[in-house]
Design an enzyme around this catalytic site. Sequence first.
Site, PDB file in Angstrom:
ATOM      1  N   LYS A  30       0.806  -1.231   0.000  1.00 11.19           N
ATOM      2  CA  LYS A  30       0.000   0.000   0.000  1.00 11.19           C
ATOM      3  C   LYS A  30       0.837   1.277   0.000  1.00 11.19           C
ATOM      4  O   LYS A  30       0.461   2.260  -0.619  1.00 11.19           O
ATOM      5  CB  LYS A  30      -0.980  -0.010   1.168  1.00 11.19           C
ATOM      6  CG  LYS A  30      -0.327   0.055   2.524  1.00 11.19           C
ATOM      7  CD  LYS A  30      -1.319  -0.241   3.641  1.00 11.19           C
ATOM      8  CE  LYS A  30      -0.643  -0.114   4.981  1.00 11.19           C
ATOM      9  NZ  LYS A  30      -1.312  -0.883   6.034  1.00 11.19           N
ATOM     10  N   ARG A  52      -7.707  -1.336  16.773  1.00 13.57           N
ATOM     11  CA  ARG A  52      -8.099  -1.008  15.412  1.00 13.57           C
ATOM     12  C   ARG A  52      -9.048  -2.137  15.024  1.00 13.57           C
ATOM     13  O   ARG A  52      -9.989  -2.395  15.765  1.00 13.57           O
ATOM     14  CB  ARG A  52      -6.882  -0.840  14.487  1.00 13.57           C
ATOM     15  CG  ARG A  52      -7.213   0.068  13.300  1.00 13.57           C
ATOM     16  CD  ARG A  52      -6.045   0.301  12.367  1.00 13.57           C
ATOM     17  NE  ARG A  52      -5.722  -0.882  11.573  1.00 13.57           N
ATOM     18  CZ  ARG A  52      -4.754  -0.927  10.658  1.00 13.57           C
ATOM     19  NH1 ARG A  52      -4.014   0.135  10.432  1.00 13.57           N
ATOM     20  NH2 ARG A  52      -4.523  -2.019   9.970  1.00 13.57           N
TER      21      ARG A  52
END
Length: 361
Positions: free
Chosen positions: A38, A132
Site C-alpha cells: 500500500k 483497530r
Amino acid sequence: MNSFMPRIEIALSQIQDNARMLSELYEQKGISLMGVSKAVLGEPSIVEAMIQGGVQYIADSRIENIIKMKNAGISTQFVLLRTALSQAEFVVKHSDISLNTEIETLKKLSCYAKAQKKIHQVIVMVELGDLREGVLPCDLPQFIRETLSLSHIKVVGIGCNLACYGGIKPDSENMNELSELVNVIEKEFQINLEIISGGNSANYGWSQSTQNAGRINNLRLGESIFLGCETVNRKAIPGLHTRAFQLVAEVIESKKKPSLPYGEICQDAFGNVPGFQDRGIRQRAIIALGRQDIHLSSLESNDKSEVLGASSDHIILDSENHNLQVGDEVRFNLNYRGLLAAMTSPFVRKQFVNCNHHAVV
Ligand SMILES: *Cc1c(COP(=O)(O)O)cnc(C)c1O
C-alpha cells in the site's frame, strides 16, 4: 543526466534484497511473509522485486491497487487488508483472500462469491488490544461459527494487527493469546487454520526474542521491506538497506536573508501564527517541494541542511553550511509517512535506479 525533479529514486535491487533477507530470517521461525504494497500504491516493479525476494503473498489495503497490480500482469496470491461492504463484489472478483471482522460484510462476500462461482477465502482478524480492527476474543467462537455457515466463504486463518492505532507492542503475551485462540477454534470446529498472521513490521522484536513462535506462521510486512527497520523503536534491522527510497528536490532560490521575518505578524498559510528565533543573517535555500507533496517531519536531509518550514509548494532550508546553488539537487531520506506521501503525490516522479540503469515512469 538531466533528471526530473522532484523525484523519488527507488532502488529495486535493495528492496529485493530486503525482501529476501526478511524471508530467510522469518523462514527460520516457520513464518511466511505477505509483502504489503500500500505504501507504494501497488507499483508493479516494486511489487515484483518483493516477489523475487521471496514473499509468498502481496497484501494491500486498497482494492484499486490490487486491480492495478493484476492489470500489470503480477501473478501471486493477493490479500486485501481492509474490506468494505460496498466493495464486496470487487473484493471477491480481484482478491484471493480478504481480512474481515464483520459478519454483514462476510455475508455479502459469500453472496458475490456464489454469483461469481468462487469460494472466497478469508482471514478473521482478532482484537488483541491495539483497538483497530478485530473481533473481540470472547466473540470469536460465535463469529467463526456464523462464518463457517456461509456457503461460499472459506476461513483460511486468523490474524491480528498491533502497533497501529493504540501503539500496543506485539509480545509473547498477545502472541500466545493468538496461538491459544487458534487451538480453541480448531478444536471446537474441527477445522485447520492454515494462515496465522501475527502482525506487521512491529513484530520483529518479538520474533527475535522468542524461541517458539507458537502457531504464528505469517506476518504482513511493508515498512521493514521498504525502509529496513522494525517499527516498535524504528531501529534498522541488521543487514537491511535503509535508503532504498530517496526524495530529490530542486533548489529554486538561494540567498542570504534575515532569520527573523519583518513587518507585522499575522497568520501563515495554514492559519498558525508562527514564531521565529533570531539567528542573524543566514544563507537559505528554497526547494520546489511543499506540503502538498510531503510532511516536513518526514524529511531527513542527507547533507543535514535544516528544514525551517514550508508552505504548500515551497520548503525553506537553512543552508548556511552548504553552498547550495539554484538548480542544485537536495536529497532526503524518507520515513514511512514520507514514503506514503511522496508515492501518492502526482507531482513526484518515480524513478527506478538500478546498477547504473535508470528508468522513469
Ligand atoms: C499496513 C498494514 C500492514 C503493514 O504494516 P507495516 O508496518 O508497514 O509492516 C500489515 N497489516 C495490516 C492490516 C495493515 O493495514
